[in-house]
Design a protein around this motif. Sequence first.
Motif, mmCIF file in Angstrom:
data_model
loop_
_atom_site.group_PDB
_atom_site.id
_atom_site.type_symbol
_atom_site.label_atom_id
_atom_site.label_comp_id
_atom_site.label_asym_id
_atom_site.label_seq_id
_atom_site.Cartn_x
_atom_site.Cartn_y
_atom_site.Cartn_z
ATOM 1 N N ARG A 1 0.784 -1.214 0.150
ATOM 2 C CA ARG A 1 0.070 -0.070 0.086
ATOM 3 C C ARG A 1 0.998 1.105 0.000
ATOM 4 O O ARG A 1 1.949 1.201 0.685
ATOM 5 C CB ARG A 1 -1.005 -0.056 1.239
ATOM 6 N N PRO A 2 0.455 2.480 -0.622
ATOM 7 C CA PRO A 2 1.076 3.364 -0.665
ATOM 8 C C PRO A 2 1.314 4.136 0.610
ATOM 9 O O PRO A 2 0.567 3.800 1.490
ATOM 10 C CB PRO A 2 0.512 4.389 -1.617
ATOM 11 N N THR A 3 2.803 4.701 0.935
ATOM 12 C CA THR A 3 3.116 5.499 1.959
ATOM 13 C C THR A 3 2.307 6.698 2.317
ATOM 14 O O THR A 3 2.264 7.619 1.349
ATOM 15 C CB THR A 3 4.337 5.899 1.946
ATOM 16 N N ASP A 4 1.018 6.740 2.808
ATOM 17 C CA ASP A 4 -0.182 7.638 2.987
ATOM 18 C C ASP A 4 0.103 8.595 4.184
ATOM 19 O O ASP A 4 -0.821 8.390 5.022
ATOM 20 C CB ASP A 4 -1.283 6.812 2.954
ATOM 21 N N VAL A 5 0.997 9.558 4.020
ATOM 22 C CA VAL A 5 1.200 10.472 5.097
ATOM 23 C C VAL A 5 0.381 11.633 4.876
ATOM 24 O O VAL A 5 0.871 12.484 3.981
ATOM 25 C CB VAL A 5 2.505 10.696 5.667
ATOM 26 N N HIS A 6 -0.555 12.197 5.212
ATOM 27 C CA HIS A 6 -1.355 13.127 4.591
ATOM 28 C C HIS A 6 -0.852 14.533 4.842
ATOM 29 O O HIS A 6 -0.110 14.844 5.621
ATOM 30 C CB HIS A 6 -2.919 13.320 5.147
ATOM 31 N N PRO A 7 -1.070 15.561 4.196
ATOM 32 C CA PRO A 7 -0.855 16.857 4.221
ATOM 33 C C PRO A 7 -0.847 17.219 5.622
ATOM 34 O O PRO A 7 -1.725 17.178 6.200
ATOM 35 C CB PRO A 7 -1.611 17.761 3.254
ATOM 36 N N THR A 8 0.134 17.964 6.162
ATOM 37 C CA THR A 8 -0.041 18.371 7.543
ATOM 38 C C THR A 8 -0.625 19.900 7.821
ATOM 39 O O THR A 8 -0.819 20.323 8.835
ATOM 40 C CB THR A 8 1.454 18.519 8.384
ATOM 41 N N ASP A 9 -0.683 20.451 6.714
ATOM 42 C CA ASP A 9 -1.640 21.767 6.676
ATOM 43 C C ASP A 9 -2.010 22.067 5.234
ATOM 44 O O ASP A 9 -1.873 21.276 4.632
ATOM 45 C CB ASP A 9 -0.661 22.808 7.271
ATOM 46 N N THR A 10 -2.498 23.161 4.976
ATOM 47 C CA THR A 10 -3.243 23.295 3.960
ATOM 48 C C THR A 10 -2.257 23.961 2.781
ATOM 49 O O THR A 10 -2.577 24.464 1.630
ATOM 50 C CB THR A 10 -4.692 24.238 3.917
ATOM 51 N N SER A 11 -0.882 24.238 3.139
ATOM 52 C CA SER A 11 -0.099 24.742 2.338
ATOM 53 C C SER A 11 0.218 23.814 0.949
ATOM 54 O O SER A 11 0.028 22.688 0.945
ATOM 55 C CB SER A 11 1.405 25.062 2.859
ATOM 56 N N ALA B 1 2.824 23.624 -0.533
ATOM 57 C CA ALA B 1 4.187 22.682 -0.136
ATOM 58 C C ALA B 1 3.773 21.383 0.171
ATOM 59 O O ALA B 1 4.251 20.448 -0.119
ATOM 60 C CB ALA B 1 5.213 23.644 0.621
ATOM 61 N N GLU B 2 2.896 21.255 1.403
ATOM 62 C CA GLU B 2 2.583 19.980 1.868
ATOM 63 C C GLU B 2 1.808 19.254 0.977
ATOM 64 O O GLU B 2 1.968 17.955 0.986
ATOM 65 C CB GLU B 2 1.896 20.105 3.181
ATOM 66 N N PHE B 3 0.917 19.774 0.133
ATOM 67 C CA PHE B 3 0.105 19.080 -0.768
ATOM 68 C C PHE B 3 1.108 18.349 -2.064
ATOM 69 O O PHE B 3 0.884 17.085 -2.037
ATOM 70 C CB PHE B 3 -0.872 20.151 -1.494
ATOM 71 N N ASP B 4 2.267 19.181 -2.346
ATOM 72 C CA ASP B 4 3.161 18.618 -3.129
ATOM 73 C C ASP B 4 3.909 17.580 -2.762
ATOM 74 O O ASP B 4 4.055 16.634 -3.288
ATOM 75 C CB ASP B 4 3.820 19.807 -3.863
ATOM 76 N N ARG B 5 4.213 17.797 -1.406
ATOM 77 C CA ARG B 5 4.852 16.542 -0.844
ATOM 78 C C ARG B 5 4.098 15.360 -0.591
ATOM 79 O O ARG B 5 4.594 14.267 -0.830
ATOM 80 C CB ARG B 5 5.350 17.183 0.743
ATOM 81 N N PHE B 6 2.799 15.453 -0.455
ATOM 82 C CA PHE B 6 2.224 14.319 -0.225
ATOM 83 C C PHE B 6 2.058 13.665 -1.533
ATOM 84 O O PHE B 6 2.109 12.291 -1.755
ATOM 85 C CB PHE B 6 0.524 14.680 0.351
ATOM 86 N N MET B 7 1.569 14.421 -2.475
ATOM 87 C CA MET B 7 1.437 13.759 -3.976
ATOM 88 C C MET B 7 2.745 13.125 -4.265
ATOM 89 O O MET B 7 2.744 12.067 -5.027
ATOM 90 C CB MET B 7 1.213 14.978 -5.016
ATOM 91 N N LYS B 8 3.695 13.719 -4.087
ATOM 92 C CA LYS B 8 4.979 13.144 -4.555
ATOM 93 C C LYS B 8 5.236 11.832 -3.754
ATOM 94 O O LYS B 8 5.804 10.662 -4.342
ATOM 95 C CB LYS B 8 6.305 14.083 -4.167
ATOM 96 N N ASP B 9 5.055 11.611 -2.503
ATOM 97 C CA ASP B 9 5.197 10.584 -1.646
ATOM 98 C C ASP B 9 4.201 9.381 -2.048
ATOM 99 O O ASP B 9 4.461 8.292 -2.292
ATOM 100 C CB ASP B 9 4.991 10.825 -0.212
ATOM 101 N N PHE B 10 2.957 9.895 -2.169
ATOM 102 C CA PHE B 10 1.927 8.890 -2.408
ATOM 103 C C PHE B 10 2.023 8.228 -3.753
ATOM 104 O O PHE B 10 1.839 6.971 -3.910
ATOM 105 C CB PHE B 10 0.552 9.804 -2.295
ATOM 106 N N HIS B 11 2.351 9.101 -4.837
ATOM 107 C CA HIS B 11 2.444 8.493 -6.033
ATOM 108 C C HIS B 11 3.929 8.164 -6.719
ATOM 109 O O HIS B 11 4.273 7.887 -7.703
ATOM 110 C CB HIS B 11 1.950 9.360 -7.259
ATOM 111 N N GLY B 12 4.817 8.266 -5.638
ATOM 112 C CA GLY B 12 6.404 8.558 -5.984
ATOM 113 C C GLY B 12 6.965 7.108 -6.153
ATOM 114 O O GLY B 12 6.425 6.207 -6.008
ATOM 115 N N LYS B 13 8.340 7.362 -6.475
ATOM 116 C CA LYS B 13 9.108 6.009 -6.793
ATOM 117 C C LYS B 13 9.416 5.139 -5.473
ATOM 118 O O LYS B 13 9.658 4.170 -5.713
ATOM 119 C CB LYS B 13 10.399 6.275 -7.252
ATOM 120 N N ASP B 14 8.819 5.646 -4.210
ATOM 121 C CA ASP B 14 8.916 4.733 -3.031
ATOM 122 C C ASP B 14 8.279 3.754 -3.132
ATOM 123 O O ASP B 14 8.300 2.628 -2.221
ATOM 124 C CB ASP B 14 8.791 5.563 -1.882
#
Length: 472
Positions: free
Chosen positions: A349-359, A361-374
């Motif tokens: 299952r993907p690493t699903d650590v939700h954005p920690t605020d509404t920024s 930057a956090e949204f982009d971090r989440f999308m990169k992690d969730f759909h990323g190469k990890d």
Amino acid sequence: MTSTQTTYQLTRSIPAEAPYDLVVAGGGPAGTAAAVCAARRGLKVLLAEATGCLGGMGTSGLVSSFGPVSDGERMLVGGFMKELLQTMWEREAFAPQVTQDFLHRQLNRWVPFKPEHLKRILDEFVVQAGVDLRFFTRVVEADLGQGRINGVVLSNVEGLRYVPARTFIDATGDAALAALAGVPCKVVLRDTDTVSPSTLCSLLAGMDWQDPAYGSDWRGIDEVKAKVKNQWVPQAIEEGFFTQDDRFFPGMNRIGDNGATLNAGHVFNLNPLSVRSLSDGMVFGRKLALEYAEFYRKYVPGCADLELLTTAPVMGVRDSRRIVGEFELNIEDFRAKRQFPDQIAVYNRPTDVHPTDTSKAEFDRFMKDFHGKDNLGRGDCVGIPYSILVPRGSHNLWVAGRCHSSDTKVHGSIRAQSAAYMMGQAVGTAAAQSIATGQPACDLDTAVLVQQLRADGAYLPQEGLSSRMTRA
Ligand SMILES: Cc1cc2nc3c(=O)[nH]c(=O)nc-3n(C[C@H](O)[C@H](O)[C@H](O)COP(=O)(O)OP(=O)(O)OC[C@H]3O[C@@H](n4cnc5c(N)ncnc54)[C@H](O)[C@@H]3O)c2cc1C
């Protein structure tokens, strides 16, 4: 009490019950599986659950969707979880769009179900296994001595009761029993780590799933979900619709002919270990739920007559307290698809650590992690070793489910319900082995455990076994 007094010493006698082989704290996915599997191995088991139903977040929390159960090619879940899926399938407990293929071969598909069906099936499993089930009962104290837990104090409408037992499993999500027992834990808060915010989920009716936008199967529902995220949420934010401009939420799960559950509305910065913060969060979460219902009515096809029936009675906490275990599963293990001799389950299952605020930057971090190469691909899996369920040096206490020992990213993957059920089966079986052999939790023969789990249907593809658990 004087105004300067800061503590109050409680000393009193309370009734003591006859001893059990095992007390399980918490009847969510992990605790229910642990209690049933231990009772099936002949243990006298007490299961204490704070609410009035089993299933934890999946029922009380209205999180009516199992995280993936396959890697896109094989079923990764076996044993108790597979038995549960089969029973749910026979009893039509899944959402109408779930097919056999969906269960077996759809990589990273979440599996939506009807929470009321799940409650009743778990009731049956527990009763048939002969577990002593106590609803509305909290574990509130641990009696320690000689490096072990000797008993726990339960609190319910009858007052306080002391229950001695030979073994204990903490499946409270919050590591509540482990903390009472003085087990070192990581408290995962925003200021110390990237931590997924909480969400108060809700139950909706009046959906028109026949609207042409939804097509004839789950693919149509997915297409609408993608448009909600990529088109209508940004539009609503642009139009100033929301109280907080949160770009990400998992969205709606179809669970019936016109019903749905909604996983939307982050309560940021909530401290799940503070009752004040939880209380404020419930008040705010209910406001957000109304707003999201209105959003769907206004922007999303098939939702014009949608009604918010209720929000969940408990906050949807994704992360709070995790034990310091004999081993911590980390993102390097995950990337390497590491397999362990003592693994008690495998998962994808993907690493699903939700954005920690509404920024952004956090949204982009989440999308990169969730759909990323990890993340793991089709046919891949990572092992979940026994040792992440054992507090360091523990003799007769195990944990299972959300409070296991992993780093934040891996936790974002294996906190899912399907993984929690598998961890529960493993520790219920481990407790039975420990009682039968006298081996403590921290020195259990894990080759024997794995062979028993395999015999009970678990899918454990590791080649070599080891009698000693994986340690750091
Ligand atoms: C908003 C949200 C969305 C999620 N989405 C998904 C998803 O789509 N798919 C998925 O698979 N997973 C999802 N998860 C994760 C998943 O639901 C949980 O991580 C999982 O339920 C953990 O199982 P558990 O048994 O460890 O804990 P829980 O499900 O939290 O169960 C713990 C149980 O212990 C009881 N309890 C707590 N303290 C005590 C005590 N002291 N004494 C007695 N009982 C106690 C509680 O009442 C509860 O019933 C989501 C989680 C959240 C919060």
